[in-house]
Design a protein around this motif. Sequence first.
Motif, PDB file in Angstrom:
ATOM      1  N   TRP A  46       0.952  -1.219   0.209  1.00 26.06           N
ATOM      2  CA  TRP A  46       0.110   0.005   0.108  1.00 26.06           C
ATOM      3  C   TRP A  46       0.870   1.227   0.039  1.00 26.06           C
ATOM      4  CZ3 TRP A  46      -4.797  -0.556   3.570  1.00 26.06           C
ATOM      5  CH2 TRP A  46      -5.534  -1.757   3.249  1.00 26.06           C
ATOM      6  N   PRO A  47       0.533   2.336  -0.549  1.00 24.05           N
ATOM      7  CA  PRO A  47       1.383   3.405  -0.692  1.00 24.05           C
ATOM      8  C   PRO A  47       1.617   4.085   0.604  1.00 24.05           C
ATOM      9  CG  PRO A  47      -0.707   3.674  -1.966  1.00 24.05           C
ATOM     10  CD  PRO A  47      -0.970   2.322  -1.275  1.00 24.05           C
ATOM     11  N   SER A  48       2.994   4.492   0.898  1.00 22.29           N
ATOM     12  CA  SER A  48       3.396   5.018   1.969  1.00 22.29           C
ATOM     13  C   SER A  48       2.602   6.124   2.643  1.00 22.29           C
ATOM     14  CB  SER A  48       4.817   5.412   1.925  1.00 22.29           C
ATOM     15  OG  SER A  48       4.987   6.366   0.926  1.00 22.29           O
ATOM     16  N   GLU A  49       2.076   6.942   1.909  1.00 21.04           N
ATOM     17  CA  GLU A  49       1.546   8.204   2.369  1.00 21.04           C
ATOM     18  C   GLU A  49       0.119   7.679   3.123  1.00 21.04           C
ATOM     19  OE1 GLU A  49       0.704   8.479  -2.242  1.00 21.04           O
ATOM     20  OE2 GLU A  49       2.455   7.526  -0.616  1.00 21.04           O
ATOM     21  N   GLY A  54       5.001   1.051   0.279  1.00 22.78           N
ATOM     22  CA  GLY A  54       5.250   1.393  -1.063  1.00 22.78           C
ATOM     23  C   GLY A  54       6.012   0.171  -1.685  1.00 22.78           C
ATOM     24  N   ASN A  89      -8.406   1.922  -2.145  1.00 24.24           N
ATOM     25  CA  ASN A  89      -6.922   2.073  -2.658  1.00 24.24           C
ATOM     26  C   ASN A  89      -7.174   2.233  -4.232  1.00 24.24           C
ATOM     27  OD1 ASN A  89      -4.284   2.306  -1.825  1.00 24.24           O
ATOM     28  ND2 ASN A  89      -4.148   0.401  -0.932  1.00 24.24           N
TER      29      ASN A  89
END
Length: 382
Positions: A46-49, A54, A89
């Motif tokens: 999943w995206p780090s933000e 990521g 997501n």
Amino acid sequence: MKANKPADPGFLLPQSFMEVGSEQQLDFLREWQYKLWSAGYLGMAWPSEYGGQGAEPVFQSIADKEMSRASVPIAFNVIGLGWAGPLINDVGTEEEKRKYLKGILTGEDIWCQGFSEPDHGSDLGSAQCRAVRDGDEYVINGSKIWTTMGNYAKYMILLARTNPNAERKYDGLSFFLSPMKVPGVDPKPIRKLTGEYGFTQTYFNDARIPASCLMGEEGKGWQLAMQTLQYERGAEAGAAGGLSMVRIAFEDMIEMLQGKQRDGVEVLDDPVVRDELMQLLIEDKAISIGEKRAHIGALNNDFRMSLPLSTKLRWTEHARRMRQAAVRLQGAGGSLYVQDSQAIQGGFWQRAYMQSFSATIGGGTLQVQANIVAEHVLGLPK
């Protein structure tokens, strides 16, 4: 991973996310999931933000395999990790991603699913739970059944009817990321055959939720529900990882049966039993190899999506029959349960067998899944 496996807490832990029935279990599993996420082993792709790492999905696959090998506890927030999270997501707005995803990973925000209804079962297209727009809110009335962890959840992925007069029943449905802790939402726990809880029936009585909870467009909920079911059935990638159920391998059953006798003869020396076990082993290995093959595109050109769509059907029924065999081959001891001090392995297999039926129903019954394979893989008529 094995070195950080938590010690036995001294009370019965759920074998799957569908059996979390007490605050004691919930607190233990929530702490464990937070540790997994903090160590970077959850939401790796999943995206780090939004709380992830990521990283490439293969790293999550490796971590999951190690969790299974070490037989660590489940990551309990499965509906968030495996269904709601991947959907948000993939198609959610930036605001939705920032609001929901990190809380799913940490275990702070528990999610449940509001699809099935008491009078319609797996016929989702006939859902009658109503959502009526009233200014900046929707008013929800109706009920949902088999709401896993509904009494603990903060949010629900909710399929509700916004247009009862639509020409096609599917066109009148909308998809909501609905809060659960609002007046008018009343989840009632359901006691199962095992004596445990985990499911609820959730009642909506003039429950008001913000209109901003609508995901996508009004009347376009059917498409989002079908995409969600693709994650649930394992036909679409994107899950945050972790174990959804306790690892129960074929080898565990063989180890349990070692030295057990029936009519004065060791069970494992009986040729009929050996033949039955060999058939189960063949199926077990075929499913395992099929899961690996499903990730290699060149090996799936004959019947595209056949393995992902059929795995749920084959695996859940295989798991049920394997657990049934484990109980039956215990002989008279198979009639004992977890409360009995004489039960083999504390009644683990008896409990596992009775719990196995829930997996054959969730995400669409075996019959529904067989129809999906027939129509979408083999091209057979409805």
